[in-house]
Design an enzyme around this catalytic site. Structure first.
Site, mmCIF file in Angstrom:
data_model
loop_
_atom_site.group_PDB
_atom_site.id
_atom_site.type_symbol
_atom_site.label_atom_id
_atom_site.label_comp_id
_atom_site.label_asym_id
_atom_site.label_seq_id
_atom_site.Cartn_x
_atom_site.Cartn_y
_atom_site.Cartn_z
ATOM 1 N N HIS A 161 -1.832 -20.152 31.180
ATOM 2 C CA HIS A 161 -0.485 -21.179 31.104
ATOM 3 C C HIS A 161 -1.574 -22.191 30.456
ATOM 4 O O HIS A 161 -0.267 -23.539 30.488
ATOM 5 C CB HIS A 161 0.233 -20.971 32.394
ATOM 6 C CG HIS A 161 1.228 -19.848 32.489
ATOM 7 N ND1 HIS A 161 2.077 -19.519 31.750
ATOM 8 C CD2 HIS A 161 0.232 -19.847 33.598
ATOM 9 C CE1 HIS A 161 2.254 -18.598 32.071
ATOM 10 N NE2 HIS A 161 1.748 -18.172 33.539
ATOM 11 N N ASP A 197 -0.061 -10.114 29.990
ATOM 12 C CA ASP A 197 0.591 -10.188 31.581
ATOM 13 C C ASP A 197 2.363 -10.262 31.264
ATOM 14 O O ASP A 197 2.472 -10.720 30.198
ATOM 15 C CB ASP A 197 0.031 -11.757 31.932
ATOM 16 C CG ASP A 197 0.673 -12.895 32.957
ATOM 17 O OD1 ASP A 197 -0.578 -12.343 33.850
ATOM 18 O OD2 ASP A 197 0.818 -13.257 33.447
ATOM 19 N N HIS A 199 4.045 -12.809 32.066
ATOM 20 C CA HIS A 199 4.955 -14.026 31.149
ATOM 21 C C HIS A 199 4.234 -14.600 30.701
ATOM 22 O O HIS A 199 2.907 -14.537 30.070
ATOM 23 C CB HIS A 199 4.115 -14.950 32.973
ATOM 24 C CG HIS A 199 4.792 -14.874 33.982
ATOM 25 N ND1 HIS A 199 4.197 -14.242 34.669
ATOM 26 C CD2 HIS A 199 6.259 -15.222 34.692
ATOM 27 C CE1 HIS A 199 4.876 -13.817 36.295
ATOM 28 N NE2 HIS A 199 5.852 -14.379 35.947
ATOM 29 N N ASP A 286 0.635 -7.817 36.713
ATOM 30 C CA ASP A 286 2.055 -8.328 36.984
ATOM 31 C C ASP A 286 2.859 -7.457 36.623
ATOM 32 O O ASP A 286 4.509 -7.889 36.424
ATOM 33 C CB ASP A 286 2.517 -9.277 37.362
ATOM 34 C CG ASP A 286 1.878 -10.535 35.489
ATOM 35 O OD1 ASP A 286 1.244 -9.842 34.812
ATOM 36 O OD2 ASP A 286 1.869 -11.674 35.692
#
Length: 344
Positions: A161, A197, A199, A286
């Site tokens: 991120h 991932d 996200h 995740d």
């Protein structure tokens, strides 16, 4: 497979975060790395090595010097201003506000300028932990450059991120991007980053969006409902020389393995056609069905299949640890990917 790990990750621990109107214990905590490390050791994956300390120049290949200076010094500045506790931003730029081309001078204005959320604070030792996570990624890349088929960089804090000059989403330095650039700086002409991932890797996208020497393929929760929001739509395909080299696969809440696998296979084929000479995996697990802050439905055995299919590329490969917050299953899921790769 060699694993690179440093206990220096303990130097960062925000302790709390704001989550849907509640102040809760942070999901991104030191035990995450310890659980993965224990599983690596329990299954005998291979040696666990301490990464060397690298010059900041390797990180400046991705992040701007002013941003790195900010990360390194902001805690001392926060204390000098008479403030207790951890460093938190106060506000963020709204789309109605004009863009500025240089960091502002005030402390809180710079915090707003260099961040996009309140997922994680900056503590006295966050810079050192983030720097050591980047060292861990660089050490893994160097192992692969030296002839290892693959390596695992057990990075914490995670990185995907973080952009060229901003932090957020628990991430301060973009470990996967730093590793990809390491490959490019040492003989590789084309690198693919495969971000699995849950996200969207908004920071990685921002870093490479206008470049054609790195292909980014990301499978993630649709930004209409999922963090980090605003970015990660399929229409975002890169700009300039990078047009066509940014591939987003936004998926709905509740996505089961069959639908996730179909998107994975489409991305897999596009990476193959791109013909990179090295591969970086942003390894978030995740997507697991019991992850507390995610909404996909993968099970533990699916991660083994993912590892096998990554091995089918036949490329020098670096796995860089990102997210995964179902701590009881975190080690199993992450290492299943690595064992699937090794057993292919």
């Amino acid at each position: 497979m060699k694993t690179f790990y440093t206990a220096d990750h303990h130097l960062h621990h925000s302790g709390m975060e704001l989550s849907f109107g509640r102040i809760v214990e942070t999901f991104e905590k030191p035990v995450r790395a310890e659980i993965v490390l224990k599983r690596v050791q329990d299954v005998g994956l291979g040696p666990v090595l301490e990464p060397a300390s690298y010059d900041r120049a390797a990180i400046e290949r991705i992040h701007t010097p002013d941003y790195l200076d900010f990360l390194e010094n902001v805690f001392a500045e926060w204390r000098a201003a008479g403030r207790d506790g951890e460093v938190w931003p106060y506000s963020w730029r709204h789309r109605s506000m004009p863009m500025i081309d240089a960091p502002p001078s005030g402390l809180d204005a710079r915090l707003s300028y260099y961040s996009f959320d309140m997922a994680g604070s900056i503590t006295e030792t966050t810079w050192r932990a983030a720097k050591r996570a980047a060292d861990t990624a660089l050490a893994g890349a160097d192992a692969v450059l030296s002839g290892e088929r693959a390596a695992f960089s057990l990075c914490r804090p995670p990185g995907h991120h973080a952009g060229r000059d901003f932090f957020g989403g628990y991430c301060y330095l973009n470990n996967a991007a730093i590793a990809a650039q390491r490959f490019l700086d040492n003989g590789h002409a084309r690198v693919a980053i495969f971000d699995v991932d849950y996200h969207h890797g908004n920071g990685t996208q921002e870093i490479f969006y206008d470049r054609d020497d790195v292909l980014l393929a990301s499978l993630h929760g649709d930004p209409d409902f999922e963090f980090p929001f605003h970015l990660g739509y399929a229409r975002e395909r890169g700009a300039g020389k990078g047009e066509g080299y940014n591939l987003n696969y936004p998926l709905p809440a509740g996505t089961p393995w069959s639908e996730w696998q179909a998107a994975f296979e489409d991305a897999h084929e596009k990476i193959r056609v791109y013909a990179p000479t090295a591969l970086v995996i942003s390894l978030g697990v995740d997507t697991f069905k019991d992850d507390p802050i995610s909404q996909f439905k993968l099970d533990s055995e699916h991660f083994t299949t993912i590892g096998r299919r990554i091995a089918d590329f036949g490329l020098p490969t670096l796995f860089v640890m990102e997210g995964g917050y179902a701590v009881d299953a975190l080690g199993i899921n992450a290492v299943n990917v690595l064992q699937g790769y090794e057993g292919a």
